[in-house]
Design an enzyme around this catalytic site. Structure first.
Site, PDB file in Angstrom:
ATOM      1  N   ARG A 230      -0.371  -2.160  -7.741  1.00 16.06           N
ATOM      2  CA  ARG A 230      -0.625  -3.252  -6.283  1.00 16.06           C
ATOM      3  C   ARG A 230      -1.435  -4.091  -6.690  1.00 16.06           C
ATOM      4  O   ARG A 230      -1.139  -5.250  -6.120  1.00 16.06           O
ATOM      5  CB  ARG A 230      -1.118  -2.954  -4.727  1.00 16.06           C
ATOM      6  CG  ARG A 230      -1.692  -3.570  -3.689  1.00 16.06           C
ATOM      7  CD  ARG A 230      -2.001  -2.906  -2.709  1.00 16.06           C
ATOM      8  NE  ARG A 230      -2.603  -3.361  -1.951  1.00 16.06           N
ATOM      9  CZ  ARG A 230      -2.442  -4.391  -0.471  1.00 16.06           C
ATOM     10  NH1 ARG A 230      -1.188  -4.712  -0.692  1.00 16.06           N
ATOM     11  NH2 ARG A 230      -3.528  -4.957   0.147  1.00 16.06           N
TER      12      ARG A 230
ATOM     13  N   ARG B 171       1.114  -0.997  -0.019  1.00 20.79           N
ATOM     14  CA  ARG B 171       0.213  -0.022   0.103  1.00 20.79           C
ATOM     15  C   ARG B 171       0.713   1.466  -0.042  1.00 20.79           C
ATOM     16  O   ARG B 171       2.082   1.430   0.583  1.00 20.79           O
ATOM     17  CB  ARG B 171      -0.592   0.019   1.247  1.00 20.79           C
ATOM     18  CG  ARG B 171      -1.473  -0.926   1.204  1.00 20.79           C
ATOM     19  CD  ARG B 171      -2.874  -0.796   2.921  1.00 20.79           C
ATOM     20  NE  ARG B 171      -3.713  -1.669   2.714  1.00 20.79           N
ATOM     21  CZ  ARG B 171      -3.689  -3.356   3.464  1.00 20.79           C
ATOM     22  NH1 ARG B 171      -2.577  -3.470   4.252  1.00 20.79           N
ATOM     23  NH2 ARG B 171      -4.617  -4.305   3.739  1.00 20.79           N
TER      24      ARG B 171
ATOM     25  N   HIS C 190      -3.822  -9.015   3.440  1.00 17.78           N
ATOM     26  CA  HIS C 190      -5.733  -8.896   3.945  1.00 17.78           C
ATOM     27  C   HIS C 190      -5.710 -10.388   4.880  1.00 17.78           C
ATOM     28  O   HIS C 190      -5.377 -11.179   4.997  1.00 17.78           O
ATOM     29  CB  HIS C 190      -6.271  -9.974   2.227  1.00 17.78           C
ATOM     30  CG  HIS C 190      -6.364  -8.399   0.999  1.00 17.78           C
ATOM     31  ND1 HIS C 190      -6.644  -9.542   0.008  1.00 17.78           N
ATOM     32  CD2 HIS C 190      -5.987  -6.958   1.301  1.00 17.78           C
ATOM     33  CE1 HIS C 190      -6.445  -8.101  -0.916  1.00 17.78           C
ATOM     34  NE2 HIS C 190      -6.109  -6.892  -0.746  1.00 17.78           N
TER      35      HIS C 190
ATOM     36  N   LYS D 118      -3.319  -3.004   7.921  1.00 16.19           N
ATOM     37  CA  LYS D 118      -4.174  -2.428   8.073  1.00 16.19           C
ATOM     38  C   LYS D 118      -3.964  -3.425   9.668  1.00 16.19           C
ATOM     39  O   LYS D 118      -3.832  -5.150   9.828  1.00 16.19           O
ATOM     40  CB  LYS D 118      -5.558  -2.492   7.393  1.00 16.19           C
ATOM     41  CG  LYS D 118      -5.636  -1.665   6.564  1.00 16.19           C
ATOM     42  CD  LYS D 118      -7.098  -1.861   5.201  1.00 16.19           C
ATOM     43  CE  LYS D 118      -6.502  -0.811   4.068  1.00 16.19           C
ATOM     44  NZ  LYS D 118      -8.259  -1.028   3.493  1.00 16.19           N
TER      45      LYS D 118
ATOM     46  N   TYR E 158      -9.734 -10.962  -6.632  1.00 14.93           N
ATOM     47  CA  TYR E 158      -8.523 -11.453  -8.167  1.00 14.93           C
ATOM     48  C   TYR E 158      -8.884 -12.588  -9.007  1.00 14.93           C
ATOM     49  O   TYR E 158      -8.047 -12.920  -9.266  1.00 14.93           O
ATOM     50  CB  TYR E 158      -7.315 -11.147  -7.602  1.00 14.93           C
ATOM     51  CG  TYR E 158      -6.854  -9.841  -6.657  1.00 14.93           C
ATOM     52  CD1 TYR E 158      -6.407  -8.675  -7.658  1.00 14.93           C
ATOM     53  CD2 TYR E 158      -6.837  -9.760  -5.459  1.00 14.93           C
ATOM     54  CE1 TYR E 158      -5.988  -7.571  -7.351  1.00 14.93           C
ATOM     55  CE2 TYR E 158      -6.447  -8.595  -5.208  1.00 14.93           C
ATOM     56  CZ  TYR E 158      -6.058  -7.687  -5.756  1.00 14.93           C
ATOM     57  OH  TYR E 158      -6.007  -5.867  -5.426  1.00 14.93           O
TER      58      TYR E 158
ATOM     59  N   HIS F 158      -2.241   2.232  -5.995  1.00 15.91           N
ATOM     60  CA  HIS F 158      -3.053   1.152  -6.035  1.00 15.91           C
ATOM     61  C   HIS F 158      -3.329   0.398  -7.887  1.00 15.91           C
ATOM     62  O   HIS F 158      -3.357  -0.808  -7.207  1.00 15.91           O
ATOM     63  CB  HIS F 158      -4.752   1.277  -5.341  1.00 15.91           C
ATOM     64  CG  HIS F 158      -4.735   0.840  -4.051  1.00 15.91           C
ATOM     65  ND1 HIS F 158      -3.776   1.159  -2.995  1.00 15.91           N
ATOM     66  CD2 HIS F 158      -5.358  -0.302  -4.069  1.00 15.91           C
ATOM     67  CE1 HIS F 158      -4.422  -0.123  -2.144  1.00 15.91           C
ATOM     68  NE2 HIS F 158      -5.309  -0.395  -2.195  1.00 15.91           N
TER      69      HIS F 158
END
Length: 308
Positions: free
Chosen positions: A254, A148, A277, A183, A286, A251
């Site tokens: 990414r 990110r 994730h 995150k 994806y 992004h």
């Protein structure tokens, strides 16, 4: 008792005379109310319930109408029932709390492999300035490791533990990877590919001391830790010069990293770990990109893909 058509005409008349809405807006309200009349059939409008409205929204969605259009119609119907409550006995506004179906999650944009390579190889010349070497290292790392942009900007030269706290991200040159905090405060270690390591080495050879005294890996032109916004701007300008056919945001690199890795490996769990994730659900988008790629390959290569 007034019919739906009577209620509709009275409401539209008041919108025209009292609120003085434009003819275009009145026409839009008329179409939406006509659709409500069609959905309601012979049922008196004051008798329509919350469940009826939810069913109507579902029918519009099943008919192929997009969620934004359905949301607009629900808003118009809600306003109509607010008006109707002044003229008829209604227990509640039946449209209150009724929401349009969620918009389908769009597939993330990703560059074709050739476009990604062309982007990273573009704008190179014999004696690049330090800022150019910094850019090259950042862009290579974004694509190589799927970071990110906030994770990239937060990287330090190496792990440091100082008065202001320990590093949340750093480049481990000896191991050939980066450690980042994603995150939810979750740390992960991600490999760095050969071209990105070479670009990092070239940047580190000319990197000046940080003017803010930080251990930041990437610096702005003023010598301070680079910000995500500056990274975005630099990448956009680089892509424009390179003639990349789409708007390129960090992004996008990414997403390109994830889709290209999945195309070659098919290992969804590994891609999940590399992207950081928390849930496999976030990574599964994806698989749609991967299927599109596989379908294209099938159409081109399989002997029975096309009818003779």
């Amino acid at each position: 008792m007034d019919s739906g058509a009577d209620w509709s005409q009275r409401y539209l008349g008041e919108l025209l005379t009292q609120r003085q809405l434009s003819p275009h807006t009145i026409a839009a309200y008329r179409r939406d109310l006509a659709e409500l009349a069609q959905l309601a059939g012979h049922t008196d409008w004051p008798r329509l319930s919350h469940a009826d409205m939810r069913r109507f929204a579902a029918r519009l969605h099943a008919a192929g109408q997009n969620p934004r259009s359905i949301a607009r119609k629900l808003s118009g119907w809600r306003g109509f029932y607010q008006w109707l409550s002044l003229h008829a006995a209604l227990p509640t506004n039946p449209v209150d709390g009724v929401r349009a179906p969620r918009r389908a999650k769009s597939l993330p944009k990703a560059l074709a492999v050739d476009d990604a390579v062309q982007l990273l190889e573009a704008n190179r010349h014999g004696h690049p300035e330090p800022d150019e070497l910094c850019n090259r290292a950042m862009f290579e790392l974004l694509y190589s490791s799927g970071l990110r942009v906030s994770e990239l900007a937060g990287l330090d030269l190496a792990y440091t533990d100082h008065a202001h706290g320990a590093s949340l991200g750093w480049f481990d040159a000896a191991a050939g990877d980066v450690v980042v905090t994603g995150k939810g405060g979750k740390m992960r270690r991600v490999p760095v590919g050969g071209p990105a390591r070479e670009a990092l080495a070239a940047w580190l050879a000319v990197r000046p001391p940080a003017s803010d005294g930080s251990a930041a890996l990437f610096l702005s032109s003023r010598g301070t830790r680079i910000t995500p916004r500056v990274v975005q701007h630099r990448l956009k300008q680089h892509a424009l010069k390179a003639g990349t056919p789409v708007h390129v945001h960090p992004h996008v690199l990414r997403h390109s990293f994830a889709s290209h890795l999945l195309q070659s490996s098919g290992d969804l769990r590994a891609v999940q770990e590399l992207l950081g994730h928390a849930s496999i659900t976030s990574t599964q988008v994806y698989t749609a990109l991967d299927f599109q790629h596989l379908a294209a390959v099938y159409d081109q290569a399989h002997p029975r893909a096309k009818a003779k």
